[in-house]
Scaffold this motif. Structure first.
Motif: not given
Length: 425
Positions: A332-342
């Motif tokens: 879920x933290x990896x998903x947060x990173x992806x959403x942040x950079x997007x």
């Protein structure tokens, strides 16, 4: 700041010793991107996901029969090995729905096998895309702050390296706690972690691509900020009295040429980010679905454990529960990173149009006005959205959507379980 500059000089002197002479003339951020890109391509080939290679003789990416044979062998061994393990554990009853981490790992096996098929099918398009993108030409033409580069690099390290390490540590603690009588080795940990790494490799490639694209957009916006200040200053009453019309016309022509180049780089960056998503969207959607199911199943199993402890007075291991939740929180933290950079890239694309609107064009040159209007029209009508398979938009709202979905499903499951428990009494 001083520490960062010193470390940058050390890295620069170390890697330039092994670089070819032509590449040594590249800018520091271009050399760093070259190393990261080379490592990513090597890992893709190592895991059997990429059927091509870079031909130094032809100076472009080509499809390789030798690499294709290697990838087929790797995928075949991977599929047979994990299919046999899944069949053995299911047939002997070694795994049940309470084994959250085991089921999550085997769901990653399915995602990895699908990634093999989809990536092999798109190899020709991927190779053509790689050869058509003038990445290092664009990077060498831009001045990017090393502070900005290091921040982006650290976010990439956190997502691509730190998160798998945290998962492996949590997995090792879980194995030793749940089955202390067994002798757990690093090999058994690698066996469980390999599907997670392979299934997430394609997503990591796109994440790295977004980091590079966001660096390019940030550099374009920084240059635009300087141009806005200069243009508005040139049209102030004091500057118009100080400079002759010929000087202002010549300077506006030079700024128009600069804006023209920035517009091409802006178009290249946004188009490449959207087009590259086509090669990774299936993997991204499958990973999101798998994480949604795994997180929901993990939370429900923790509820079942707590309910059995208080209702049926069964033993409860708090440490094992915390380890399982930590293991499931890392994806879920990896998903947060992806959403942040997007989301950051989406904001940077909008910022470009906002900066262009701040320019005062009242006394500007006619050609400069045309270039600014064309650039602004391009930035405002591009409709930049990152939507894998057209299903979900990658931004910060994605995190809220996953949260609401998980807790919505969890609420339904808990209500059904409570109804069943009390109806049987």
């Amino acid at each position: 700041m001083w520490f960062l500059r010193r470390q940058t000089r050390r890295f620069r002197s170390a890697w330039q010793r092994i670089l070819p002479r032509r590449i040594r003339r590249w800018k520091n951020h271009s050399q760093l991107v070259l190393w990261c890109l080379s490592g990513t391509i090597f890992l893709n080939i190592l895991y059997g996901l990429y059927l091509g290679r870079f031909s130094f003789r032809r100076k472009k990416f080509v499809r390789s029969n030798l690499v294709t044979a290697y990838c087929v062998i790797v995928a075949t061994i991977f599929g047979i090995f994990y299919t046999w393990h899944i069949y053995t554990e299911v047939s002997t009853g070694q795994i049940s729905r309470r084994h959250t981490i085991g089921i999550y790992g085997y769901m990653n096996v399915c995602v990895a096998l699908i990634n093999y098929v989809t990536q092999w099918k798109k190899t020709s398009r991927i190779v053509a895309f790689q050869n058509s993108v003038p990445l290092f030409k664009v990077l060498n033409s831009l001045d990017i702050s090393m502070m900005l580069v290091w921040h982006a690099f650290m976010y990439g390290v956190l997502k691509i390296i730190a998160c798998p390490l945290l998962e492996s540590v949590a997995l090792l603690l879980y194995q030793r706690r749940s089955n202390p009588e067994m002798k757990w080795t690093s090999l058994s940990t690698v066996r469980m972690m390999l599907p997670l790494i392979v299934s997430n490799q394609i997503n990591n490639c796109y994440y790295g691509g977004l980091i590079i694209a966001d660096l390019v957009l940030a550099s374009i916006n920084n240059q635009l900020t300087g141009i806005v200040k200069e243009v508005n200053m040139l049209q102030s009453p004091d500057q118009m009295d100080l400079h002759k019309p010929y000087y202002r016309m010549r300077r506006f022509c030079e700024l128009a040429d600069t804006l023209d180049k920035l517009a091409k780089k802006y178009s290249f960056c946004t188009r490449s980010a959207k087009y590259y998503l086509r090669f990774t969207d299936e993997s991204m959607v499958l990973s999101m679905l798998m994480n949604l199911i795994g997180l929901t199943m993990g939370l429900f199993n923790q509820y079942m454990t707590i309910a059995d402890h208080y209702i049926n007075e069964e033993p409860f291991d708090l440490f094992l529960t915390i380890v399982q939740l930590f293991f499931l929180a890392v994806p879920f933290l990896e998903l947060v990173f992806l959403a942040r950079i997007s989301n950051q890239m989406l904001l940077d694309t909008r910022k470009t149009g906002d900066l262009l609107q701040l320019m005062n064009l009242q006394h500007a040159d006619i050609r400069f006005k045309q270039v600014v209007n064309a650039f602004w029209l391009q930035a405002t009508t591009i409709n930049f959205k990152l939507m894998p398979m057209g299903l979900l938009e990658l931004n910060t709202s994605l995190v809220n959507m996953v949260f609401s979905s998980v807790f919505g499903f969890l609420l339904i499951l808990i209500q059904s379980d409570l109804t069943l428990r009390f109806s049987l009494k």
